[in-house]
Every structure is written in structure tokens, then in C-alpha cells.
Design a protein around this motif. Structure first.
Motif, PDB file in Angstrom:
ATOM      1  N   TYR A 186      37.075 -38.349  11.063  1.00  0.00           N
ATOM      2  CA  TYR A 186      37.880 -37.133  10.935  1.00  0.00           C
ATOM      3  C   TYR A 186      37.279 -36.013  11.804  1.00  0.00           C
ATOM      4  O   TYR A 186      37.997 -35.298  12.496  1.00  0.00           O
ATOM      5  N   ALA A 187      35.947 -35.920  11.754  1.00  0.00           N
ATOM      6  CA  ALA A 187      35.268 -34.850  12.503  1.00  0.00           C
ATOM      7  C   ALA A 187      35.522 -34.970  14.007  1.00  0.00           C
ATOM      8  O   ALA A 187      35.796 -33.973  14.681  1.00  0.00           O
ATOM      9  N   PHE A 188      35.463 -36.203  14.522  1.00  0.00           N
ATOM     10  CA  PHE A 188      35.652 -36.378  15.965  1.00  0.00           C
ATOM     11  C   PHE A 188      37.103 -36.216  16.383  1.00  0.00           C
ATOM     12  O   PHE A 188      37.397 -35.832  17.510  1.00  0.00           O
ATOM     13  N   ARG A 189      37.996 -36.504  15.439  1.00  0.00           N
ATOM     14  CA  ARG A 189      39.416 -36.359  15.770  1.00  0.00           C
ATOM     15  C   ARG A 189      39.898 -34.925  15.605  1.00  0.00           C
ATOM     16  O   ARG A 189      40.931 -34.544  16.151  1.00  0.00           O
ATOM     17  N   ASN A 190      39.195 -34.136  14.785  1.00  0.00           N
ATOM     18  CA  ASN A 190      39.621 -32.749  14.515  1.00  0.00           C
ATOM     19  C   ASN A 190      38.431 -31.823  14.778  1.00  0.00           C
ATOM     20  O   ASN A 190      37.864 -31.227  13.859  1.00  0.00           O
ATOM     21  N   GLN A 191      38.079 -31.741  16.037  1.00  0.00           N
ATOM     22  CA  GLN A 191      36.813 -31.079  16.375  1.00  0.00           C
ATOM     23  C   GLN A 191      36.823 -29.568  16.096  1.00  0.00           C
ATOM     24  O   GLN A 191      35.830 -29.030  15.624  1.00  0.00           O
ATOM     25  N   GLN A 192      37.949 -28.934  16.400  1.00  0.00           N
ATOM     26  CA  GLN A 192      37.997 -27.481  16.184  1.00  0.00           C
ATOM     27  C   GLN A 192      37.818 -27.153  14.702  1.00  0.00           C
ATOM     28  O   GLN A 192      37.023 -26.277  14.331  1.00  0.00           O
ATOM     29  N   GLU A 193      38.545 -27.878  13.883  1.00  0.00           N
ATOM     30  CA  GLU A 193      38.453 -27.657  12.434  1.00  0.00           C
ATOM     31  C   GLU A 193      37.033 -27.966  11.945  1.00  0.00           C
ATOM     32  O   GLU A 193      36.472 -27.237  11.118  1.00  0.00           O
ATOM     33  N   THR A 194      36.456 -29.010  12.498  1.00  0.00           N
ATOM     34  CA  THR A 194      35.105 -29.407  12.094  1.00  0.00           C
ATOM     35  C   THR A 194      34.088 -28.322  12.445  1.00  0.00           C
ATOM     36  O   THR A 194      33.260 -27.942  11.610  1.00  0.00           O
ATOM     37  N   VAL A 195      34.197 -27.820  13.689  1.00  0.00           N
ATOM     38  CA  VAL A 195      33.250 -26.774  14.116  1.00  0.00           C
ATOM     39  C   VAL A 195      33.412 -25.534  13.233  1.00  0.00           C
ATOM     40  O   VAL A 195      32.417 -24.937  12.798  1.00  0.00           O
ATOM     41  N   ASP A 196      34.648 -25.172  12.941  1.00  0.00           N
ATOM     42  CA  ASP A 196      34.886 -24.010  12.066  1.00  0.00           C
ATOM     43  C   ASP A 196      34.262 -24.241  10.684  1.00  0.00           C
ATOM     44  O   ASP A 196      33.655 -23.328  10.104  1.00  0.00           O
TER      45      ASP A 196
END
Lengths: 458, 330
Positions: free
Chosen positions: B247-257
Motif C-alpha cells: 500500500y505504501a509503495f502504491r500510495n506514496q504521497q499519502e504514505t509520506v503525509d
């Protein structure tokens, strides 16, 4: 009041002509002026403004440099004095450190640490002496943790052999963010320790606030590129110039960050995407010599361009005033010149008409006179002829013949005058219409005829 | 009338008290917390765990009340794990094998990193182009668990540095050129160097991995006891974290936030750019490929274990008794 020689129609045409003669070149001149104002003058003024901003930032950096230099030089002087005076007596050293700290005028310092090593004659390393000033109270303590020797405030001046500033860091001791400067202490060539002076970021920010000028926002960057002071507190220690560039998606700022890494100079750069969220910003930057920090002064483009726009507006107002004055004067002069020209032409036409009328009157007069002369002359000639056929004496007949001859001559003379008058009128009329000269041959013929008739008269 | 009101009030209070106690007894007993201790502060290095919590992936796989905790500098996750201060802990493979050899009953339940992140970075301007050039130079090193690879690296290239100074997290000595080289991990300090304006072409980079002495990094560990008593939970945790990473690699912006929120909550001062760089590097270190066999993700490969063990043996550690079979639960 003399009646005007120019009618309304002519006046309208005259004004239109003057408008074109004056307006066209003035319009071209105004366009050139505007172009010049916006390009050459605008660029020049912008260059001047940016130079001023850069110079201002250099001035501010210089102010900040003075603060930093004062902090390090005062620390160096007092710490070296303390170290030299009590180099062999640890108890005396402690007392002197305490006194030094009490007297030190570094009002911005919240903490000063002295540490010394390798002071024993037998080569054993003594514990570090760590002095902490907190809330005005000074406490001294021995620190035996070797890691203090590898903290930046100690390690950097130790290895560089000169005063050095740390990057900003979070101090668990005081619970605040700080930067520290360290001064290496020597007795002769022998390194004996480092005196460190830590200043809270909050205090650095206060100093920066003092030197700020309204309209600009100051950002202070350490020599490694970490943000020390920023209008948004949240960015302090979190961001670097590179990460700020990345956040703003600004290529120009990224280039500046890399340029500053290699060569610390002063200058100004325009950002298409600003650091502070404005669409476009100017960033003037200047180095702080004491610690290689960089001061950035960020000004939104609107704020930079406002005085420039005001200046250009002033120039355009001046230009308009001069242009209007010039237009009025030129319009007046051209109108006057045109009017004079037109009046001369009208006067010439009137004079011509007058001359024609005058000649015509003379002719009429001559005709009238001739007619009036002829009528009695006809009577004289007629009665003289009749009288010859009457019963008169020869002498009388002779006299009557004389009367008849004279009367006939007079009649011919009058006829010649009438012909001359008619021809003169015709000549004037023709010359006034076509300006073709009266044929010289005809003129001389008439004149000769008239002269002959006059000569024949007694 | 007054008596009637008092009686009615008392009756009401009694009924309310009864109903509250009845409701409490009707609620299911909350599950004991399952604490996963990260070996460092909140950052993208642990994005898979963070997103697994945020997206309720642990609950999806049947593990309730999972809490992730973060270490402070002084914490030793493996010790805390065996002391019962947490149920799971993350750590490097070589470190875990050492601890196991020292007697801590820990076992690898998932291995996410497939490459070593450790490296030495040096100033090219200081005349360092190849490993042998590090001789006679001053190097900053984290020490401790980082020593294994660096010592072997020095031995392989016969490097005798002038000094190896302890690295106390500040990169300033390297940036100022006071030291010639620094030992770093790729996903953190190396990214930080780039963030501080260093350019790749100005740095000589020695990945231990590329010199045949890299031990793979982050994995997830539990006690032997837990793996024996709760094998389903162990598998569920591994699956949930694997999905968390995906999930983190597929949704990087959300993950970084999300990482930034955790970081702020923990009092860390970082920025999204750094966390994004870290996430990109972790993806590379995990050799994450969305097309790969899902069940292969998080598996400790035999060759990675054997290589790490060999490096430890070469460094003089007695880890002979540790075998792949007793160290890893598939």
C-alpha cells in the motif's frame, strides 16, 4: 472688429490639418516613449531595485555577522584568559570559569561549556569540565563521558583549530533548539580544550527579527544548508534549502542551494515558484563571514515591482504632461501658421476682385462719358451739316465745315476711347480668370490707334 | 409528595447503575495489545508498518489491538523484545544473528530488506576515488552493529584509516570537510547529504553490498516462544505488514503525509522531501516489484542468511550454532 476672412468650413479643415500635422508625430513619439520607459527604463530600474535589495541583504548579513563575531571573540578572549591563568590548578580554574561566566556579557548565551583535555603532566586525560548557565545560575560539573569530545561544538574547533559553529541541534539538556560556537584553547601550541557557547535558535531569531526590514522575510541557513530561522517556525531544523526548493518545486532555488554549497557569494535570484507560497518571489542572499551561514531575504515580486510600477507611472505622468504641453504649443503654432497662410490667400483674392471692380467702374464711366459726349456731338455734327445746306455766307459755311470736321474727329476719338476701355476691361477680366497676359500686339495696336486719333485732332 | 420524588430518584439511579454494569459485562474483553517496536524514530523506513496500522490491515488478518512503538536512541529493541516489553521488534539481520548467538531467544518472522543499506561516503575532493584511498583518512562511523561490515571492508582493501571517530548523528564534520568520509545508511544519512546540497558527482560512494560484504537489513523478529504459541498471529502480522508495504509503495504521497504525522507526533523534525527520498530508497532496498510472487515477499532467503552468518564468522563472532532452520519461521 474686422470681419473674418476664413469661413467655418475652412476653419474646420484647418483644425483637422493641424491635428494631423501635430498629432501624428507626437503619437509616434509617445509610443516610442512608452516603449523606452517599459523596456530600457523598466529594466534599468529593476536592475537598480534588485541591486538595492542585494545590498540591503548584504548589510543585514553584515549586522548579523557583527553579532556572531562579538559572541565568538568575547568568548575566545575570556576563555583563553581563564585557561592560561589557571592552567595548572583545577580548583582555581573552576573559580575562574565561574567568575568568567558571571562577568561575560554574552547576553544572548544561555549556556556556556568549557571543556579541557590532556592537562595532566602524566598524560592522563582529566574529566571534562562542563559549565551550565541556566536561568542565571551557573553550575559546574565534571563530565566523564567521552562522547562529549565528539559533539560538534567540541570536535569541529578541535579538528579545524579555529572557531567553528555547529549546525542547529536539539538540546535535551535545555529542551530547546540551539546553535553553538566553539573556540579552541591553547597554551602556546598545546591544545587544552574548547570553550563552547550555545545560543538558542529563538534568540538568533530575535536578532534576525531586529535586523529585518518591513516587506521582506528573512531565512537563515546554516553552512550545511539547514534552516535556522524561517518566518514559519515549523520549518526550522526540519527543512534544508534543497528540501525547501523541492517543496516549492523551484528549480532556481535548487540551483541556488547547490551554488551556495560551492561558492558563498551575494546575489539575487527570481523564483517562478516562491518559497513562501507567493507565485513569484525574489530571493536576495548574502553570506555571513563568521560562520558561513547564509541570510536569504525573500520578497514577493509584487512588493519588488510596486515601487518600480510607481516610478514608471510617474515617468508616464511626466511624459503625458510634457506631451500635452507640447501638443498645445505646437497645435497653436501650426494653427496660427495655417491661418495666416489662408488669410493671405483670401486677401489676395479680395484685392484681385477689387482691382477688377475698379477697372470695370472706369470703363463704365468712360462708356457713360462717351455716350454722354456722343449725344451732343451727334447733335453738333448733325446741326453743322444741316447748317451747311442753309443759306449761309461762305465764311460761315467754312466755319461750319470746321465745326463738322472737329466734331467728327472728336467722335472718332471718343470711339477709340470706348474701344480702349472695353479692351482694358476684357484684359483685366481675362488676367483675373486665367492670368494669361494681354497680347502685347493688340495692346500696342489699340494704343497706336488711339494715339493716331489724338494726333489728328487740332 | 417530596418522599415520592426521592423514591423515584433513587429508583432511577439504581436502574441506571444496573444498566451500565450490565452493558460493561456484555462487552467483549479487549484483546491484549500486540506491540511492534521499530528500531528507530518514525520515518519512511517503517512506512509498511505505519500504513498497516492506518489501513487496519492487522485487523483484516485477524490481529486486534496492534500498536507500533518507536525507539529512542538508548533503546535496544532486541533486549526489549526478550524482556517482554514488546511482542515484535524490527532489526538488522546480522545484529539479530549476533543477539541470537549471545543467547537471546529471538527468531526472524519476516525479512523485508534484500540489500544492505550500509555504505561509506567520501569527499572526492579529498583524493578518495577507490576504497584503498581511505587509508590515512579520518572517518566518522556509527560503530556498534555497523562495525561488522566496515571492519570487513577495511580488511578486504587493507585500509588503515588515520582515525575512526564516533558519529553522533551530525553530518556537519563531513560537510565542513573536517573528516574525509562518513559511514552512513543509504535511506537516511545519504539522502540527508543530498538534501543538504551535496551532489552525487562530488562524493565517492562505497556500497558494502557491491563489495560482497553487505548483510541485508530490516526484518521483523519475535521470541521463539511467541512463534511457537501463536504461529497464526505471526503469519497474519507478516501478511499485514507485507500488504502495508504494498500500500505504501502504491500510495506514496499519502504514505509520506502519514509518516510526517507520526513524526510530528513523536517530536521529530523532518520534512516530506526527506521521507519521500527515504521511501524511494527503501523500495529499492526491498527490491519491491508489484509483479513478484506475493508469497515470496517478506521471506528470509537462505542465501541472505548464509551470507550474513559468513560475514559474522569472518568478523570473529561465534555464530556457528545458528542455523537457517532454527532462526527463521517460514
Amino acid at each position: 472688429m474686422t470681419p473674418s476672412l476664413i469661413n467655418e468650413q475652412q476653419l474646420r479643415e484647418l483644425r483637422l490639418k493641424a491635428l494631423i500635422i501635430v498629432g501624428l508625430p507626437l503619437g509616434i513619439a509617445a509610443s516610442l516613449f512608452c516603449y523606452w520607459t517599459y523596456t530600457i527604463l523598466g529594466t534599468q530600474a529593476l536592475n537598480e531595485l534588485t541591486a538595492v535589495l542585494t545590498a540591503r541583504t548584504i548589510g543585514q548579513a553584515s549586522d548579523l555577522n557583527t553579532h556572531c563575531t562579538r559572541a565568538t571573540s568575547e568568548l575566545a578572549a575570556t576563555a583563553t584568559f581563564t585557561a592560561i591563568t589557571a592552567s595548572d590548578d583545577l580548583e582555581l580554574y573552576r573559580k575562574l570559569v565561574r567568575r568568567t561566566l558571571s562577568n561575560l556579557k554574552l547576553s544572548n548565551a544561555t549556556f556556556i561549556g568549557f571543556a579541557e583535555t590532556e592537562r595532566d603532566a602524566d598524560g592522563q586525560q582529566r574529566p571534562l569540565l562542563y559549565a551550565v548557565r541556566k536561568n542565571g545560575e551557573i553550575t559546574l560539573r565534571d563530565v566523564d563521558e567521552i562522547r562529549y569530545l565528539f559533539q560538534d561544538w567540541f570536535l569541529l574547533p578541535r579538528l579545524l583549530n579555529k572557531t567553528a559553529w555547529t549546525d542547529p541541534y536539539y538540546s535535551e539538556l535545555s529542551g530547546e533548539m540551539r546553535v553553538a560556537c566553539g573556540v579552541p584553547l591553547f597554551i602556546g601550541d598545546r591544545f587544552i580544550g574548547v570553550a563552547g557557547n550555545a545560543i538558542s535558535i529563538e534568540q538568533v531569531a530575535k536578532i534576525v527579527e531586529q535586523i529585518n526590514i518591513q516587506g521582506s522575510h528573512l531565512i537563515l541557513i546554516s553552512d550545511s544548508g539547514t534552516v535556522i530561522v524561517h518566518p514559519d517556525q515549523e520549518n526550522i531544523l526540519r527543512h534544508t534549502l534543497v528540501s525547501l526548493a523541492n517543496k516549492a518545486n523551484s528549480r532556481e532555488l535548487l540551483e541556488l542551494a547547490r551554488r551556495l554549497k560551492k561558492n558563498r557569494t551575494a546575489g539575487i535570484v527570481r523564483l517562478e515558484k516562491g518559497i513562501l507560497g507567493e507565485p513569484r518571489e525574489y530571493v536576495a542572499y548574502a553570506p555571513i563571514a563568521n560562520n558561513n551561514w547564509t541570510l536569504l531575504s525573500v520578497i514577493p515580486e509584487e512588493a519588488v515591482l510596486a515601487p518600480l510600477k510607481a516610478r514608471l507611472l510617474l515617468w508616464i505622468i511626466y511624459g503625458c504632461v510634457v506631451g500635452i504641453l507640447l501638443y498645445v504649443i505646437l497645435y497653436y503654432l501650426v494653427t496660427a501658421a495655417l491661418r495666416k497662410n489662408l488669410s493671405n490667400e483670401a486677401m489676395a483674392a479680395r484685392a484681385s476682385l477689387f482691382a477688377e471692380a475698379s477697372v470695370h467702374s472706369q470703363t463704365e464711366f468712360l462708356r457713360d462719358v462717351s455716350h454722354d459726349l456722343r449725344t451732343p456731338l451727334n447733335a453738333i455734327v448733325g446741326f453743322a451739316n444741316i447748317a451747311r445746306f442753309c443759306d449761309v455766307t461762305p465764311d460761315v459755311r467754312k466755319l461750319l465745315d470746321g465745326i463738322g470736321h472737329a466734331a467728327n474727329k472728336l467722335t472718332r476719338l471718343i470711339d477709340a476711347m470706348v474701344v480702349f476701355a472695353d479692351q482694358s476691361e476684357s484684359q483685366l477680366f481675362t488676367s483675373s480668370l486665367s492670368s494669361t497676359p494681354f497680347p502685347a500686339a493688340e495692346e500696342s495696336m489699340v494704343k497706336e490707334s488711339a494715339a493716331r486719333e489724338l494726333e489728328k485732332s487740332p | 409528595m417530596r418522599t415520592l420524588i426521592i423514591i423515584a430518584t433513587l429508583l432511577f439511579c439504581v436502574s441506571v447503575a444496573f444498566s451500565v454494569s450490565a452493558a460493561e459485562s456484555a462487552l467483549p474483553k479487549s484483546a491484549p495489545p500486540v506491540r511492534i517496536l521499530m528500531q528507530w524514530v518514525p520515518q519512511s523506513q517503517f512506512a509498511g508498518y505505519i500504513m498497516a496500522v492506518e489501513k487496519k490491515l492487522f485487523a483484516k488478518h485477524g490481529v486486534e489491538n496492534v500498536q507500533i512503538e518507536f525507539s529512542r536512541v538508548a533503546d535496544v529493541p532486541m533486549t526489549k523484545l526478550t524482556n517482554g516489553d514488546c511482542e515484535y521488534a524490527t532489526g538488522w539481520l546480522a545484529t539479530a544473528i549476533q543477539r541470537r548467538a549471545e543467547g537471546l531467544p529471538i527468531i526472524n518472522v519476516a525479512q523485508f530488506h534484500r540489500r544492505s543499506a550500509a555504505m561509506i561516503v567520501a569527499h572526492k575532493s579529498h583524493g578518495i576515488e577507490k576504497p584503498a584511498d581511505l587509508s590515512g583518512k579520518v572517518i566518522l562511523s556509527w560503530g556498534g552493529d555497523f562495525d561488522v561490515e566496515m571492519t570487513l571492508f577495511f580488511r578486504k582493501y587493507q585500509i588503515t584509516p588515520k582515525a575512526v571517530l564516533p558519529f553522533l548523528s551530525s553530518l556537519a564534520p563531513f560537510l565542513k570537510g573536517v573528516v574525509d568520509a562518513v559511514q552512513v545508511v543509504e535511506y537516511n544519512e545519504y539522502c540527508r547529504l543530498i538534501e543538504l546540497g551535496m551532489e552525487e558527482q562530488d562524493m565517492a560512494v562505497f556500497h558494502f553490498e557491491e563489495h560482497g560484504i553487505g548483510a541485508v537489513g530490516d526484518g521483523l523478529y519475535a521470541t521463539e516462544e511467541r512463534s511457537r504459541e501463536h504461529p497464526d498471529q505471526v503469519r497474519a502480522i507478516r501478511l499485514a505488514v507485507t500488504e502495508g508495504w504494498e500500500y505504501a509503495f502504491r500510495n506514496q504521497q499519502e504514505t509520506v503525509d502519514t509518516v510526517m504525522k507520526y513524526s510530528a507526533k513523536h517530536g521529530e523534525r523532518t520534512n516530506p522531501f526527506h521521507q519521500q527520498q527515504m521511501l524511494d530508497t527503501i523500495k529499492k532496498l526491498m527490491e519491491f516489484d508489484s509483479n513478484q510472487d506475493y508469497h515470496q515477499f517478506g521471506v528470509l532467503r537462505y542465501q541472505d542468511f548464509a551470507h550474513a552468518k559468513l560475514l559474522l564468522q569472518r568478523s570473529g563472532y561465534n555464530v556457528d550454532s545458528i542455523t537457517y532452520e532454527n532462526f527463521y519461521i517460514p
